[in-house]
Scaffold this motif. Structure first.
Motif: not given
Length: 219
Positions: A32-33, A35-40, A43
């Protein structure tokens, strides 16, 4: 790590998104972490890449493209990255870098663009930082460091010549990624980078933001 456990071989049926990604991608389900790491990360990359023309961004862009080149060898892993990576922006950044070169960049050969003949290798500061990382194991040659005469307290020194070195590295990495034809492309006639058809319709953020040094609402 499961997604990069097996390297893609020439002629491998494993392709980019839309193609059969094989068992490797199916088994490698991100937690679950991820996608957050990838999106960060994406960006941050977009913000930095939009400042093409600013030499201060080159170390970051160099290390990020080195990572993407490594990942491009593992199509199953790339299925988790390719739709979020700004290929159009990267092609534009590489074209700007190519046009700004006042020298003939060594980017045609697959050989790492190290020191010129009879010159002593001088690794970049970020080379030392990336040394021994998984994604640079097939990028930075071991002799690049062994033959270097850089003292420990000089490893982070910035030299004026490093701007051109980094431009050359960016272009070399861009050509290596483009050689797959899956993400970036290279046109020998126009001498320009482009993107594969699958990514051509994605929004090109460079149409909104000017290059570094041009006036904009954020200046």
């Amino acid at each position: 790590m499961k997604a990069i456990s097996q390297r893609s071989e020439e002629g491998d049926a494993v392709g980019s998104a839309g193609a059969d990604s094989g068992a490797g991608a199916n088994e490698a389900v991100p937690d679950e972490m991820f996608p957050k790491a990838r999106d960060f990360a994406m960006k941050i990359y977009k913000i930095v890449a939009l400042r093409f023309g600013d030499p201060n961004t080159l170390p970051f862009l160099h290390t990020f493209l080195a990572f993407m080149w490594h990942m491009s060898k593992y199509p199953a892993a790339m299925t988790h990255l390719e739709r979020d990576f700004p290929w159009q922006l990267t092609a534009t950044m590489l074209n700007h870098t190519f046009q700004s070169c006042g020298f003939e960049a060594r980017m045609e050969s697959e050989e790492f663009p190290g020191a010129l003949k009879n010159d002593t290798p001088r690794p970049l500061p970020e080379d030392f930082a990336m040394r021994s990382l998984v994604y640079t194991e097939d990028y930075l040659p071991s002799k690049w460091f062994k033959e270097s005469k850089v003292e420990e307290d000089e490893k982070q020194f910035e030299l004026a010549s490093m701007v051109d070195q980094r431009k050359e590295r960016l272009l070399w990495l861009g050509r290596r990624i483009a050689s797959t034809g899956r993400w970036l492309t290279w046109n020998d006639l126009s001498r320009r980078f482009g993107v594969a058809d699958e990514w051509a319709d994605l929004e090109d953020a460079t149409s909104t933001f000017p290059a570094f040094g041009e006036r904009n609402e954020y200046s």
